[in-house]
Design a protein around this motif. Structure first.
Motif, mmCIF file in Angstrom:
data_model
loop_
_atom_site.group_PDB
_atom_site.id
_atom_site.type_symbol
_atom_site.label_atom_id
_atom_site.label_comp_id
_atom_site.label_asym_id
_atom_site.label_seq_id
_atom_site.Cartn_x
_atom_site.Cartn_y
_atom_site.Cartn_z
ATOM 1 N N LYS A 21 0.800 -1.218 0.000
ATOM 2 C CA LYS A 21 0.000 0.000 0.000
ATOM 3 C C LYS A 21 0.833 1.268 0.000
ATOM 4 N N HIS A 22 2.131 1.144 0.259
ATOM 5 C CA HIS A 22 3.003 2.315 0.329
ATOM 6 C C HIS A 22 3.659 2.646 -1.003
ATOM 7 N N GLY A 23 3.310 1.942 -2.072
ATOM 8 C CA GLY A 23 3.810 2.283 -3.393
ATOM 9 C C GLY A 23 4.917 1.401 -3.918
ATOM 10 N N LEU A 79 -1.536 6.466 -12.654
ATOM 11 C CA LEU A 79 -2.557 5.575 -12.102
ATOM 12 C C LEU A 79 -3.828 5.697 -12.932
ATOM 13 N N TYR A 80 -4.608 4.620 -12.973
ATOM 14 C CA TYR A 80 -5.856 4.637 -13.731
ATOM 15 C C TYR A 80 -6.990 5.243 -12.915
ATOM 16 N N LYS A 83 -0.807 11.382 -12.288
ATOM 17 C CA LYS A 83 0.625 11.179 -12.496
ATOM 18 C C LYS A 83 1.367 11.148 -11.163
ATOM 19 N N ARG A 84 2.292 10.198 -11.029
ATOM 20 C CA ARG A 84 3.143 10.101 -9.837
ATOM 21 C C ARG A 84 4.591 9.880 -10.290
ATOM 22 N N LEU A 99 4.088 8.454 -3.770
ATOM 23 C CA LEU A 99 2.664 8.733 -3.616
ATOM 24 C C LEU A 99 2.456 10.109 -2.992
ATOM 25 N N GLU A 100 1.262 10.662 -3.189
ATOM 26 C CA GLU A 100 0.944 11.944 -2.585
ATOM 27 C C GLU A 100 0.834 11.798 -1.076
#
Length: 356
Positions: free
Chosen positions: A178-180, A201-202, A216-217, A240-241
């Protein structure tokens, strides 16, 4: 006269009960209506709350709130459907006082004899389960070693997969925590490329296959990589944000069987957010590169350039392979890197991932 009054009284009582039943069927509440057996049509969904035509808000017991992935799954399955509501037994006699109350319930789609919506959601998204909210119904949660087939595998995969855009072209990656923490091919994202590449990401909407700027990331750093002479894998961290967490895949701990159904998700020939499925054809070393000592899973589903690095899943949504290449001289002969080799790399570096 007494007979007339008696008949009139009976008619009044019958009409009263008919109105009570109809109010539940149509979703038009009156005061003091019991939750148990209440019937209504789902008009809107927010997180884990089903809003009925009547205005009643039915919050699904045992399902985590504020989950966009859960919300999109519920929207894809239950908007416009009739559901029957039941409270947990500790509050079985609870009544609906106001038409726009929020009530904690189990919901069953009307006309079906299947599991409750709550259980179906948890089967689809096991990490959304909240045991403390279920006082006496924990038995409906499946054991992790007893997987359940995903009701909407395409949406499940979409929520965990992303497009990779590099100066050389596009490919696919997917999240494993979950942390990317994410995985793709080395030939999609090699060390040094992460500085000039982005992950996109979709959209959660199952009907929208476009990609958008707000998704976008950046990549933070590559944690491990091996080129095409070896595993052709890159393990990378997506930036991630603030406070953002992402849905992620579990990785299988044993191989599937020949003939098992599998699916992949990615961006073939630039057609973003595309799903395809097939079956496991065989297990073998890389037949296109005989000197390469890598275990491969062969499958018959169609893939193209842009699918590289994408997830290959079983029907339970677990990673069985990482898509790598296809035989361009033949139809639907494609290969992915056996996920058990990925597990070995992750375990050797003590990285946390789904299914560990």
């Amino acid at each position: 006269m007494k007979k007339i009054l008696l008949v009139t009284g009976i008619i009044v009582v019958v009409i009263f009960f008919m109105k009570k039943c109809r109010s539940s069927e149509d979703g038009v509440n009156t005061n003091d209506t019991s939750i148990a057996g209440y019937i209504g049509t789902v008009q809107e969904i927010n997180g884990n709350v089903l809003t009925l035509v009547s205005g009643l808000n039915a919050r699904l017991l045992g399902v985590e709130a504020n989950r966009t992935d859960v919300e999109m799954f519920l929207r894809s399955q239950y908007l416009g459907k009739d559901v029957i509501l039941y409270p947990d037994s500790h509050s079985y006699n609870t009544i609906i006082v106001n038409p726009t109350d929020t009530v904690d319930v189990y919901a069953i789609e009307r006309g079906t004899r299947g599991y409750s919506v709550n259980r179906i959601v948890v089967n689809e998204y096991p990490d959304s389960y909240r045991e403390l909210e279920t006082f006496d119904s924990t038995g409906w949660v499946p054991r992790r070693d007893n997987p359940v087939e995903k009701k909407n595998l395409a949406l499940y995969m979409k929520q965990r997969t992303f497009l990779i855009q590099t100066p050389e072209g596009i490919g696919t990656g997917f999240f494993i925590n979950k942390h990317g923490l994410a995985v793709t091919n080395w030939h999609v994202l090699a060390p040094g490329q992460e500085r000039n590449s982005i992950a996109i990401l979709y959209e959660d909407n199952p009907d929208d296959s476009q990609v958008y700027a707000d998704k976008k990331r950046n990549f933070k750093n590559i944690l491990w990589s091996e080129d095409i002479k070896g595993l052709d894998l890159t393990i990378v961290s997506v930036d991630l944000e603030h406070g953002e967490e992402v849905p992620y895949f579990d990785i299988v701990s044993r191989r599937p069987n020949q003939g098992d159904r599998v699916a992949t998700y990615g961006n073939p020939r630039g057609l973003t957010a595309s799903f395809s499925q097939g079956a496991v054809s065989a297990f073998r070393k890389d037949p296109l590169n005989p000197g390469r000592n890598v275990d491969m899973v062969q499958y018959d589903m169609p893939t193209n350039g842009g699918n590289s690095g994408g997830p290959v899943c079983d029907i339970y949504g677990r990673i069985i392979a990482i898509h790598e290449l296809g035989d361009k001289s033949a139809q639907n002969i494609n290969y992915g890197i056996d996920a058990l080799q990925l597990r070995q790399v992750l375990d050797g570096r003590n990285l946390q991932y789904g299914g560990k």
